[in-house]
Design an enzyme around this catalytic site. Structure first.
Site, PDB file in Angstrom:
ATOM      1  N   ASN A 250       0.811  -1.209   0.000  1.00 42.12           N
ATOM      2  CA  ASN A 250       0.000   0.000   0.000  1.00 42.12           C
ATOM      3  C   ASN A 250       0.852   1.270   0.000  1.00 42.12           C
ATOM      4  OD1 ASN A 250      -2.983   0.094   0.062  1.00 42.12           O
ATOM      5  ND2 ASN A 250      -2.702  -1.594   1.501  1.00 42.12           N
ATOM      6  N   ASN A 275      -7.330 -10.215   3.264  1.00 45.96           N
ATOM      7  CA  ASN A 275      -8.306  -9.233   2.778  1.00 45.96           C
ATOM      8  C   ASN A 275      -9.612  -9.893   2.324  1.00 45.96           C
ATOM      9  OD1 ASN A 275      -7.973 -10.257   0.188  1.00 45.96           O
ATOM     10  ND2 ASN A 275      -6.373  -8.789  -0.337  1.00 45.96           N
ATOM     11  N   ILE A 276     -10.556  -9.060   1.913  1.00 45.02           N
ATOM     12  CA  ILE A 276     -11.910  -9.565   1.627  1.00 45.02           C
ATOM     13  C   ILE A 276     -11.924 -10.574   0.488  1.00 45.02           C
ATOM     14  CG2 ILE A 276     -13.147  -7.551   2.518  1.00 45.02           C
ATOM     15  CD1 ILE A 276     -13.509  -6.630  -0.408  1.00 45.02           C
ATOM     16  N   CYS A 338      -7.008  -1.112   9.349  1.00 44.64           N
ATOM     17  CA  CYS A 338      -6.596  -2.017   8.277  1.00 44.64           C
ATOM     18  C   CYS A 338      -6.345  -1.103   7.087  1.00 44.64           C
ATOM     19  CB  CYS A 338      -7.666  -3.075   8.020  1.00 44.64           C
ATOM     20  SG  CYS A 338      -9.364  -2.444   7.976  1.00 44.64           S
ATOM     21  N   ASP A 343     -13.654  -3.144   7.574  1.00 42.80           N
ATOM     22  CA  ASP A 343     -13.875  -4.593   7.572  1.00 42.80           C
ATOM     23  C   ASP A 343     -13.130  -5.281   8.719  1.00 42.80           C
ATOM     24  OD1 ASP A 343     -15.565  -4.652   5.309  1.00 42.80           O
ATOM     25  OD2 ASP A 343     -13.827  -4.375   4.014  1.00 42.80           O
ATOM     26  N   ARG A 344     -11.843  -5.522   8.504  1.00 30.60           N
ATOM     27  CA  ARG A 344     -11.066  -6.192   9.552  1.00 30.60           C
ATOM     28  C   ARG A 344     -11.093  -5.401  10.843  1.00 30.60           C
ATOM     29  NH1 ARG A 344      -6.312  -7.450   5.267  1.00 30.60           N
ATOM     30  NH2 ARG A 344      -7.259  -5.612   4.326  1.00 30.60           N
TER      31      ARG A 344
END
EC number: 3.1.3.64
Lengths: 660, 549
Positions: A250, A275-276, A338, A343-344
């Site tokens: 990232n 990740n998703i 995250c 999400d996480r």
């Protein structure tokens, strides 16, 4: 309505997944909101209801002599196989469902037509049942360290955050805005949970836009402010829930993670949760294993292992345990992020809070937890659970994993939770059902714009009304497991994480334990309560009679109805306990003259000549339910566990059915 | 006595004991003829009181003069003793090794154990075959007791009394015995009242390669069928294995000679394959280093759950034949002392409500395992840690108990006993102060005079004070057939046995306690309410009597 090409198809067969030879003949209806299959059998007229929003995939399979098979996989893990006699009808149903399962406007969703016959006031009350302002008050806020900030009023700073946010007192609007510019999607650090006992807190944000060397003074001040808000500790943990490699990648995109050198007194920590996309594939693989037809033990265990699902569950749990320990044992505050922090971060913050605070292990507390860490902080329900037609790459079972983590904890701490497994299963169902407005959209801002509260009903009120069904009989507010933090063993105990067949094979009733300890104990408790009342009444009357007799007055007393102790209903009587295919697949003897039998062909009954005997057996299956029909008081007012498509919701569903 | 010479050092001070879930404790280690005892001499408690016969293997290692003995028990527990002094440590280790591998059965603890409780009911007489037969004889006259094996002459592994078809005389039985492996002619295992069908068991027929037949054998098993009806023969070997057995004089019933019977092969593993499976499973459970994936693959590689699935499936198939197909079944493998008994006994658990009660389950073990000649002494000689693998060692009985646990988990309210009862039976099968599981057959037990010289496990366990620990509070008599699921999703690792020493069961125990409390409180209230109702009724009759004159 215009998408329904054919509203009704007759002579459709619903195939029994366990014994495919067994199929029920009936009529298929398509309504604006449901697929409904009604069996022809006059005794039962059994109905199967599938919400369009639950449909995950529809598969048209190769036409056979019997008709055209249609396989519908649902997001609540139900799998329906229909055989439609005419290819043309099948195609029409298929095309209709493809469209119906992928609505393009929110207004098409079930919650906008669902009407539980409540008046306006009841609906409004339902929406205020769970109140986050109250929740922050319960945590002990505002206080000397934390204050409510109005910086995000009208979603000015961050449109995926709520308007009501708690930030450190020393964090000025200038710092907040500055920090928000240095964070993905402007999701700056805010409070998620405050641990009253030692002032430590769990904060959340998105990743910093640090790239390879960028710094932001305000962001550094923000973290400083979080540290200062906890006088008991001289550092803050920054937990990046991504695998290190992902976080490093990232940086090339101008994002990344905090540099320990730039922030004073932080301890930086990676916790590798995938990740998703990885999670979506993992679930897919696990469901393929669940779908296998009579798999061997090795097929199953290998498949489960290769899916990696339980490894991911463990990673989320480990992150939650790490944070809970940091807060409760080290007294340190933790900032969790995250990439985008929805999400996480939501998973990990809520697992940690659940471990730390017994309130979140109560029925209402759990609703609050989901409302806070998921709904208010902009978890993208619409994208993740595919409520509206969208990018399939956005779909991922993020909250499913959190719900499973809770179940795994319930297995290890059976007395610690006020609610039972059914509660979790029903919440999972409704995240996908779109029957209630709670989980619509991707943010609070969107929900407000859509006026969700004025147009739909709240799931929490519905669950609360039926809370008797969701109670864990082993829960006692003064039990040691309901006090304080839940302590998990520190040694790696992988065997603690188990496959949750109650969720992923929940529609294969035959696979579940045939008697429910929970239901049994609930019935006992219900009876106990009645006995307590009767005891009191009896004592009172006895006293009265004795007094009266002393006075030599004659009073006629009517004997109370003796309540006969007649055992408890413990099984779902709607599931007949019949023998499965014990792979022997017995059939009555093929009629062949014994003398003809050349030895080798007669040796074994092969799969082919040993057809399932189930059809012959089903006739008397009900009286063999494995449990006597103890039709006495069942606490929840019915012999069978309320399922989403039957029981409690039936009335409302029927209303739709009739208008369709 | 002889033990003194085996005990080189009877006592060592300052020994540190490490065991699961407890902090290390220092104390005095004592060796007696049958026990290893460690006491810290605080509050007069013994921290460790271990039967030598429970020791499966020991390891020793030294760091300087500090020796460490790691004791691996047959119940899978691992304990560690730190012993100061190399000589003491070596002495202790070699003594333990000698005492835990005594050759003679009569030197085992049951022959020395003196009970500290009053024997209310002598367990040796609790389950007499005549009594068991009475249960059937009231329902059917097709069967009789035969004393043909009184002297163990016809079949050394059968008990003196067996149940056979009424129409078959003892002479025929003797002939049939010569045609069946180990003389194990077909006998009645279970009579299902509802369908009036039976389960029989036997050894394999000795057909050999040239397809020998035995008219008496055919007559015997046909005698159990009604005119025109048919039965199933369940062979617990794969067809391949059964065919290979012909070369060694064994074999299977040939269709041509048994036209009324249909044979099904249901392969169940035996001997060292099972033992290796157990060794691998326990190794996987004890391995604390693996990550999530390795755990599942090790669980899979052990094949333990595969065996569970095979055995349960075969038992369900038998139950299905009896109850749904209304056909009688004959079950055998090779000897008819292992997989055969797993299947016959599990089928009864499924079919027969009585076998799900405590007494009924004890009777089942007595009848289908002990009397039926399962060689406990051989099979349970060693457990998961032993290096000297003998081909006759196999966790056959443990697999059976595990299968019962699987059914119990699926039907938690249909059993009168709980998981602890099954764990207790496992422990006593491998190491015990009681004589029940000694010997390999009834004839061996007779020769050893166990009834006179040792105490029966049933005498101890059936005391009301003991039973309470083993009674399932959720039990509600369920008179139906219970059909378990054999899907992989439904079969779990039996944590109470295999993870017993690797994870704390504190929270699960608390939950069990809570469950008991909920039910006890309910019963208490029930009793109170009943008393008050009676009082009230009495007062009211008095009232009426006063009224009427």
């Amino acid at each position: 309505m215009e998408h329904i090409r054919t509203p009704k198809v007759e002579n459709v067969r619903l195939v029994d997944r366990v014994s495919p030879k067994k199929a029920a003949l009936g009529t298929l209806y398509l309504t604006a909101t449901h697929v409904i299959f009604v069996e022809n059998s006059p005794d039962t007229r059994k109905e199967t209801w599938i919400l369009h929003s639950q449909i995950s995939t529809i598969e048209k399979q190769a036409t056979t002599a019997t008709g055209c098979p249609l396989l519908i996989r649902c997001k609540n893990f139900q799998i329906i196989q229909l055989i439609i006699p005419q290819e043309r009808d099948c195609h029409d149903v298929y095309i209709s469902l493809i469209r119906l399962a992928r609505p393009v406007k929110y207004e098409e969703l079930y919650c906008f037509s669902f009407n539980p016959m409540l008046d306006k006031e009841e609906r409004e009350q339902g929406w205020v049942l769970i109140n986050l302002s109250e929740e922050y008050k319960r945590m002990g806020l505002p206080n000397n360290y934390w204050q409510l900030s109005d910086v995000n009023r009208e979603y000015r700073v961050c449109d995926s955050y709520p308007t009501e946010l708690y930030v450190p007192k020393s964090a000025t609007a200038h710092i907040i805005v500055g920090s928000s510019k240095f964070r993905s999607r402007r999701r700056f650090p805010v409070l998620s949970y405050y641990y009253k006992d030692n002032h430590a807190s769990i904060c959340r944000s998105s990743q910093p836009l640090s790239g390879f060397s960028a710094r932001c003074l305000e962001d550094e001040q923000m973290l400083q402010a979080i540290r200062k808000a906890n006088p008991g500790s001289d550092f803050v943990y920054v937990v990046d829930t991504r695998p290190k490699l992902n976080a490093m990648a990232n940086r090339a995109a101008g994002k990344g993670y905090e540099n320990e050198d730039n922030y004073s007194n932080i301890k930086f920590q990676f916790i590798g949760i995938e990740n998703i996309h990885v999670m979506r594939n993992s679930l897919q693989k696990m469901l393929e294993v669940c779908e296998l037809k009579s798999p061997s033990m090795s097929d199953f265990l290998w498949g489960l292992e290769n899916s990696g699902w339980l490894r991911h569950i463990k990673a989320i749990m480990d992150a939650g345990i790490f944070i809970a320990k940091a807060v409760s044992e080290e007294g340190a505050s933790v900032l969790v992020h995250c990439s985008d922090g929805w999400d996480r971060t939501a998973q990990v913050c809520s697992v940690a809070s659940l471990l730390l605070d017994p309130h979140y292990r109560t029925l209402k507390g759990f609703m609050v937890l989901i409302e806070k860490d998921w709904i208010s902080f902009g978890h993208k329900f619409n994208h993740r659970y595919g409520n509206l037609d969208g990018d399939p790459k956005e779909i991922s079972p993020v909250i499913d994993q959190f719900i499973e983590c809770v179940w795994q904890l319930m297995e290890q701490f059976p007395c610690a939770f006020e609610f039972n497994e059914r509660f979790l299963i029903h919440i999972q169902h409704h995240i996908y059902s779109c029957q209630f407005g709670n989980f619509l959209c991707n943010s609070q801002k969107e929900r407000r714009e859509l006026k969700i509260q004025e147009r739909t009903y709240s799931l929490w009120a519905h669950l609360w009304k039926n809370r008797a069904d969701y109670l864990n009989p082993l829960f006692r507010a003064d039990h040691s497991q309901t006090q304080g933090t839940l302590h998990l063993p520190t040694t790696p105990c992988n065997f603690m994480y188990k496959f949750w067949s109650g969720m992923y094979n929940r529609f294969e009733k035959g696979m579940q334990p045939r008697q429910s300890v929970t239901d049994y104990l609930m019935a006992v408790k219900e009876e106990t309560q009645q006995l307590e009342e009767e005891l009191e009444a009896l004592e009172e009357r006895l006293e009265k009679i004795q007094k009266v007799q002393l006075n030599c007055t004659k009073v006629k007393c009517k004997q109370s109805e003796p309540s006969k102790h007649s055992g408890f209903s413990t099984s779902d009587n709607s599931i007949a306990n019949t023998p499965q295919d014990y792979s022997g697949n017995l059939k009555s003897f093929p009629s062949r003259s014994p003398s003809q039998g050349d030895e080798d062909s007669a040796l074994i009954l092969t799969q082919d000549n040993l057809k399932s005997s189930d059809p012959d057996l089903s006739a008397n299956s009900d009286q063999e339910s494995g449990v006597e029909d103890l039709s006495c008081r069942s606490p929840s007012g019915g012999e069978h566990a309320p399922s989403e498509d039957s029981g409690k919701d039936r009335d409302s569903d029927e209303a739709v059915f009739l208008t369709a | 006595m002889e033990f003194a010479e085996l005990i080189k050092t009877p006592r060592v001070d300052n020994v540190v004991l490490h065991r699961p879930f407890y902090p290390a404790v220092e104390g005095t280690l004592c060796l007696t003829g049958h026990h290893l005892i460690l006491s810290s001499r605080q509050d007069n408690t013994e921290e460790l009181w271990l039967l030598h016969s429970n020791i499966d293997a020991i390891d020793k290692r030294f760091v300087g003069s500090l020796g460490t003995i790691i004791i691996k028990c047959k119940d899978f527990r691992i304990i560690q003793l730190d012993i100061p002094g190399m000589e003491e440590c070596l002495n202790i280790a070699s003594s333990i090794e000698a005492l835990s591998t005594l050759d003679s059965i009569t030197l085992m603890y049951p022959f020395f154990y003196r009970p500290m409780f009053e024997v209310i009911e002598d367990g040796w007489h609790s389950f007499l075959p005549e009594q068991e037969f009475k249960l059937y004889s009231s329902a059917t006259s097709q069967w009789r007791l035969s004393y043909v094996n009184k002297e163990f002459a016809v079949c050394p592994t059968y008990p003196p009394i067996v149940i056979v078809p009424e129409s078959i005389d003892d002479e025929t039985l003797r002939k049939v015995a010569t045609f069946r492996h180990g003389g194990r002619f077909p006998v009645l295992s279970y009579y299902h009242q509802k369908s009036k069908r039976v389960i029989m068991r036997s050894g394999q027929p000795l057909t050999g390669t040239n397809g020998r037949r035995c008219k008496e054998d055919e007559k015997l098993i046909n005698a159990t069928l009604r005119a025109g009806s048919r039965g199933y023969i369940i062979d617990t070997r794969s067809l391949n294995v059964a065919q290979q057995a012909r070369a060694k004089g064994g074999g299977f019933e040939q269709e041509a000679h048994y036209p009324q019977w249909r044979r099904i092969h249901k392969s169940i593993e035996r001997y060292h394959i099972l033992q290796e499976s157990l060794i691998k499973l326990v190794e996987a459970c004890n391995d604390q280093t693996h990550n999530m994936d390795r755990w599942l693959s090790k669980l899979e590689a052990s094949n333990w759950l595969t065996h569970i699935k095979e055995i349960l499936t075969a038992a369900c198939l038998v139950a299905q034949c009896i109850d749904r197909e209304e056909a009688s079944v004959l079950i055998h493998g090779t000897e008819g002392t292992d997989s055969t008994l797993q299947v016959t006994s599990l089928a009864q658990i499924i079919l027969e409500p009585r076998s799900r009660t405590i007494r009924g389950f004890e009777a089942l073990i007595e009848r289908e395992w002990l009397q039926a000649g399962h060689p406990f002494q051989q099979r349970c000689a060693q457990s998961a840690y032993c290096n000297t693998k003998q081909k006759w060692e196999a966790p056959v009985f443990l697999l059976f108990l595990d299968c019962v646990w699987q059914i119990l988990r699926q039907f938690p309210c249909s059993f009168e006993f709980n998981e602890n009862f099954l764990i207790m039976l496992f422990e006593h099968a491998y190491a015990s102060q009681f004589g029940t599981f000694l010997g390999n057959s009834e004839s061996e037990r007779c020769k050893l005079k166990l009834q006179q010289k040792t105490m029966s496990l049933w005498s101890w366990v059936n005391q009301p004070s003991k039973l309470s620990k083993y009674t399932n509070p959720l039990f509600e008599a369920n008179n139906l057939v219970i059909w378990p699921s054999v899907a992989p999703q439904s079969l779990l690792l039996w944590e109470g046995i295999f993870l017993r020493w690797n994870r704390s069961s504190k929270y699960l125990d608390e939950a069990y306690e809570e469950m008991v409390n909920i039910i006890e409180y309910n019963k208490e209230l029930q009793a109170k309410v009943n008393i008050l109702r009676r009082q009230l009724a009495e007062l009211e009759t008095e009232d009426e009597m006063q009224e009427s004159p």
